[in-house]
Design an enzyme around this catalytic site. Structure first.
Site, PDB file in Angstrom:
ATOM      1  N   GLY A  23       3.363  22.100  12.631  1.00  0.00           N
ATOM      2  CA  GLY A  23       2.472  21.560  11.614  1.00  0.00           C
ATOM      3  C   GLY A  23       1.766  20.298  12.051  1.00  0.00           C
ATOM      4  O   GLY A  23       1.592  19.373  11.265  1.00  0.00           O
ATOM      5  N   ASN A  25      -1.377  19.761  13.054  1.00  0.00           N
ATOM      6  CA  ASN A  25      -2.841  19.727  13.028  1.00  0.00           C
ATOM      7  C   ASN A  25      -3.394  18.718  12.037  1.00  0.00           C
ATOM      8  O   ASN A  25      -4.591  18.432  12.041  1.00  0.00           O
ATOM      9  CB  ASN A  25      -3.403  21.115  12.709  1.00  0.00           C
ATOM     10  CG  ASN A  25      -2.965  21.620  11.351  1.00  0.00           C
ATOM     11  OD1 ASN A  25      -1.771  21.642  11.064  1.00  0.00           O
ATOM     12  ND2 ASN A  25      -3.904  22.026  10.515  1.00  0.00           N
ATOM     13  N   GLY A  27      -2.241  15.211   9.067  1.00  0.00           N
ATOM     14  CA  GLY A  27      -1.258  14.346   8.429  1.00  0.00           C
ATOM     15  C   GLY A  27      -0.265  13.718   9.383  1.00  0.00           C
ATOM     16  O   GLY A  27      -0.589  13.308  10.501  1.00  0.00           O
ATOM     17  N   SER A 152      12.680  14.802   3.052  1.00  0.00           N
ATOM     18  CA  SER A 152      11.909  14.092   2.030  1.00  0.00           C
ATOM     19  C   SER A 152      12.863  13.399   1.074  1.00  0.00           C
ATOM     20  O   SER A 152      13.985  13.871   0.835  1.00  0.00           O
ATOM     21  CB  SER A 152      11.037  15.083   1.251  1.00  0.00           C
ATOM     22  OG  SER A 152      10.498  14.484   0.083  1.00  0.00           O
ATOM     23  N   TYR A 179      11.249  22.848  -3.903  1.00  0.00           N
ATOM     24  CA  TYR A 179      10.879  21.992  -2.766  1.00  0.00           C
ATOM     25  C   TYR A 179      12.030  21.052  -2.420  1.00  0.00           C
ATOM     26  O   TYR A 179      12.397  20.901  -1.248  1.00  0.00           O
ATOM     27  CB  TYR A 179       9.625  21.191  -3.098  1.00  0.00           C
ATOM     28  CG  TYR A 179       9.248  20.203  -2.018  1.00  0.00           C
ATOM     29  CD1 TYR A 179       8.721  20.644  -0.809  1.00  0.00           C
ATOM     30  CD2 TYR A 179       9.443  18.831  -2.198  1.00  0.00           C
ATOM     31  CE1 TYR A 179       8.388  19.738   0.197  1.00  0.00           C
ATOM     32  CE2 TYR A 179       9.106  17.924  -1.204  1.00  0.00           C
ATOM     33  CZ  TYR A 179       8.577  18.381  -0.009  1.00  0.00           C
ATOM     34  OH  TYR A 179       8.247  17.487   0.979  1.00  0.00           O
TER      35      TYR A 179
END
Length: 310
Positions: A23, A25, A27, A152, A179
């Protein structure tokens, strides 16, 4: 720069090291990749959309002339794609120094992966579990190699994992709790992996979280909330959100600081761990439940068909 204000300037040279980042690409993942490339690492952007990956690689090389950046197509919502990507990486590299499990989906309505798993749990945890297991033997004998998994602060809001319904097929689906459970699973995976890695030539498993970072994913997650939530968030946003460059620092520290120890968890030092320079932080008591960690590991092996060489 004091260690209490650890920044990208403190990242040691990475020349000769191979870093695979999922991931990457946009942020936090993109900022992590850019710093590692600037420090000399050979960086692989493991991304679902190869075209976006190429654009990200071009942005990095524009900022870091001579950077060694490559793109690997990887869809973490597909075990077929995960196996194919791992096979291609194994053919291209004899070793991997850093595997940074950064990619994720956040607060989406209930959907299923290609293999029938609830999308957030299937992508954020099971996809990374399988990807790590298929690459770990390329890391196990590499001194200083690390698996860094991005969790997180939302893991605290998840409740216990429901091992009888990991796919949320019963009852009402709660995308926020789903999540949180996927991020809880990221931590449980890290702690169990570190226990299994102990004593193996210095390979470590470490976790990190970015706090409140200004990324496309975080903006999209806010946009899915109620109008009242969005209005309230606009008021407190300056206190809770930091640029993606700052959000990448806990991951970068977990991946590169020589003082890091296996099983540690890094996050911002500020209010509610939402922003600030990175430090070791504590995760919930639930995340340290040994029986649950081992049960999750066994369930993950069964669901993905991937076993680890540890």
């Amino acid at each position: 720069m004091t260690r209490s204000r650890w920044s990208a300037a403190d990242v040691p040279g990475q020349k000769g090291r191979v870093a695979v980042i999922t991931g990457a690409n946009t942020g936090v993942g993109f900022e992590t990749a850019k710093v590692l490339a600037a420090r000399g690492a050979s960086v692989v952007l493991a991304i679902r959309d190869a075209d976006r990956g190429k654009q990200a690689a071009d942005r990095i090389t524009a900022d870091v002339p001579g950077a060694d950046v490559r793109v690997q197509r990887l869809d973490l919502a597909s075990l077929t794609s995960i196996r194919a990507a791992a096979g291609e990486l194994r053919a291209a590299h004899s070793r991997i120094d850093l595997l940074i499990n950064n990619a994720g989906v956040m607060y989406v309505p209930r959907q299923l992966t290609e293999d029938g798993f609830e999308l957030q749990f299937g992508t954020n945890h099971l996809g990374h579990f399988a990807f790590t297991g298929l690459l770990l033997d390329l890391m196990a004998d590499v001194p200083g190699s690390r698996v860094v998994t991005v969790s997180s602060a939302a893991h605290r809001q998840s409740g216990d994992l429901d091992f009888h319904d990991l796919d949320w097929s019963r009852g009402d689906y709660n995308r926020t709790a789903a999540y949180g459970r996927s991020k809880l699973a990221n931590l449980m995976f890290t702690y169990e992996l570190q226990r299994r890695l102990s004593g193996r030539n210095g390979t470590m498993a470490v976790a990190a979280h970015p706090g409140g970072s200004d990324t496309g994913g975080s903006r999209a997650s806010v946009s899915r909330q109620s109008p009242l939530f969005r209005a309230a968030f606009a008021v407190v946003r300056p206190l809770l959100i930091q640029p993606a460059e700052m959000g990448a620092l806990p991951t970068l520290r977990a991946a590169t600081d020589p003082a890091v120890q296996g099983g540690q968890y890094y996050g911002p030092h500020g209010l509610a761990e939402s922003r600030g320079y990175p430090k070791v932080v504590k995760s919930s008591a639930r995340s340290h439940d040994l029986a649950a960690q081992r049960r999750l590991w066994s369930a993950s092996e069964e669901l993905t068909g991937v076993t680890f060489p540890v």
